[in-house]
Design a protein around this motif. Structure first.
Motif, short mmCIF file in Angstrom:
data_model
loop_
_atom_site.label_atom_id
_atom_site.label_comp_id
_atom_site.label_asym_id
_atom_site.label_seq_id
_atom_site.Cartn_x
_atom_site.Cartn_y
_atom_site.Cartn_z
N ARG A 29 67.11 28.82 61.13
CA ARG A 29 66.43 29.22 59.89
C ARG A 29 64.94 28.93 59.98
O ARG A 29 64.50 28.00 60.66
CB ARG A 29 67.03 28.50 58.68
N THR A 105 59.83 37.28 63.14
CA THR A 105 61.25 36.98 63.39
C THR A 105 61.40 35.77 64.30
O THR A 105 60.70 35.66 65.33
CB THR A 105 61.95 38.19 64.03
N GLU A 113 66.36 35.29 62.11
CA GLU A 113 65.95 35.35 60.70
C GLU A 113 64.54 35.91 60.65
O GLU A 113 63.68 35.56 61.47
CB GLU A 113 65.98 33.97 60.03
N LYS A 115 61.14 36.93 58.13
CA LYS A 115 60.44 36.77 56.86
C LYS A 115 59.15 37.58 56.89
O LYS A 115 58.49 37.67 57.93
CB LYS A 115 60.12 35.31 56.57
#
Length: 463
Positions: A29, A105, A113, A115
């Motif tokens: 994460r 990424t 993950e 963002k």
């Protein structure tokens, strides 16, 4: 024998693993407190993984793998750290640019993950308080340097009211660069203009204030009603004065630059010599008005007087018709009906007074409409005569003839005042009517009364 020992060890190892026990799942994460960044900042965005087999990688919005720091790669790079509970790989970005915005990424094997990082540039207005002067009849441009990313929302206000150029296209025009153009300037355009800038994505707000003044010719107005005289060529005003009394005639103007005033006595429609006696003409230092002090000693003092207000932008004049008028009668009675720490309320009756009904006023010179009262309050000092020259004066208008209550303040608490009152009309004032002394209350009385009300409310609630 060796074979037997090996078999025993193998069986012991197999038996030591419980059939219901599984290896922890791998996790990944991005640990980003915020995804909104400003141009020029330096940020470290962490990606944490646990129980991973493959190494962690950062991918830029273009899909390129971010390498570790090197001599050729010193602005955007990754670092690798191992902790007791996993692996931590920060993405380091120095001197963030607008082009750094996009989807970043973090990836390790099949785990990933992504963002979206928003990179913006906050609007920075260097000079937030500006004074500007325009000229009557011309246009002026008010700038608002709202350069930033994402593009900000800009709204202009004048004296706290939003300006909408679509509603008034002949007056206002807001350009693509957020410049506000004001066309055909006049005195009404003077005021405070505020450019409010908001970048919602960056949670950023700023503003710029422009103090606009306009050079314009004098505009004459009535100082009592604040009404501007119409644009007719010959402006006139009816004024009433009392024989053997003094009448102050005020000529008021809005102008930039401040005007110069001149007064003339007119005979048969022509100006006489300018009235220059300093005891007769008094002009305010700021140029907002000039007062002609007329001493009506005989009938010939009535007539026409012209006031001229001039500056470099132009000139305007008004003719005052000075007519005979009558002094009003004083009130019948004045009584105190209420008092607190700062105010006194009086009931005033006047049976001989004529009051306005709606917009209708009496123009009978012998019985003009009463427009209000003048109160004078002098602090009472035991053993000393009343000092009416040092008394505070309050001029109150009659707004409703049915309402006879008038409040004066702000006064000192717990103080006794000598009180006198007189009526006033367009011609002048009546004689004074002195009334009984009046006293304001003190704070202790007010607090005691408040405490009594609180106790009473509590008792009502209990019983």
């Amino acid at each position: 024998m060796r074979w037997c020992l090996t078999a025993v060890l193998f069986l012991g190892l197999v038996c030591s693993v419980r059939p219901d026990e599984e290896l922890p799942e791998p996790t990944l994460r991005i640990m980003a407190r915020s995804t909104v960044y400003n141009v020029g900042e330096t940020k470290a965005i962490f990606c944490k993984g646990q129980n991973l087999i493959e190494p962690i990688q950062w991918l830029s919005p273009s899909g390129k793998v971010v390498e570790e720091r090197s001599t050729k790669n010193s602005r955007v790079f990754v670092e690798r750290k191992t902790e007791d509970d996993g692996v931590l790989v920060p993405l380091i970005i120095h001197r963030i640019k607008i082009s750094d915005g996009g989807n970043w990424t973090c990836k390790a094997g099949n785990l990933s993950e992504t963002k979206e990082f928003i990179v913006g540039e906050k609007v920075n207005i260097a000079d937030k308080n500006v004074t500007l002067e325009g000229e009557e009849g011309k246009s002026v441009k008010l700038t608002c340097e709202a350069n930033g990313y994402p593009l900000p929302v800009v709204v202009w206000y004048k004296d706290k009211q939003q300006i909408r150029d679509k509603d008034e296209p002949k007056k206002y025009s807001i350009k693509q660069d957020n410049t506000l153009e004001i066309k055909k300037l006049n005195h009404a355009d003077v005021g405070l203009y505020v450019c409010k800038v908001r970048q919602k994505a960056l949670s950023h707000y700023t503003e710029k204030t422009v103090h606009l003044s306009v050079q314009h010719k004098p505009i004459l107005y009535n100082i009592d009603t604040q009404m501007i005289y119409t644009n007719q060529k010959y402006k006139t005003e009816e004024v009433y004065a009392i024989l053997n009394d003094t009448k102050n005639v005020t000529c008021s103007a809005i102008a930039n630059p401040p005007p110069t005033y001149r007064w003339y006595r007119r005979n048969n429609g022509f100006d006489g010599d300018p009235i220059s006696d300093p005891d007769t003409v008094i002009t305010s230092e700021d140029g907002t008005n000039s007062v002609l002090i007329l001493r009506i000693r005989e009938e010939s003092d009535y007539g026409e007087y012209r006031c001229s207000a001039s500056n470099t932008k132009g000139s305007e004049s008004i003719i005052f018709h000075i007519n005979p008028g009558s002094r009003p009668e004083p009130p019948d009675s004045v009584s105190l009906v209420g008092a607190n720490t700062t105010d006194l309320t009086f009931n005033v009756t006047c049976s001989t007074c004529i009051f306005a009904t709606g917009d209708e006023v009496s123009l009978d010179p012998k019985n003009l409409t009463v427009i209000g009262y003048i109160f004078q309050l002098a602090v009472a000092k035991e053993g000393y005569p009343v000092d009416w020259d040092g008394a505070a004066e309050y001029r109150l208008d009659v707004e409703d003839p049915e309402n006879t209550l008038f409040t004066v303040g702000s006064l000192s608490n717990s103080t006794v005042y000598h009180v006198r009152v007189r009526t006033r009309n367009a011609a002048g004032n009546s004689e004074w009517l002195e009334t009984a002394d009046a006293k304001t209350t003190d704070d202790a009385i007010r607090l005691t009364a408040a405490f009594t009300l609180i106790i009473a409310a509590i008792l009502v609630h209990l019983y």
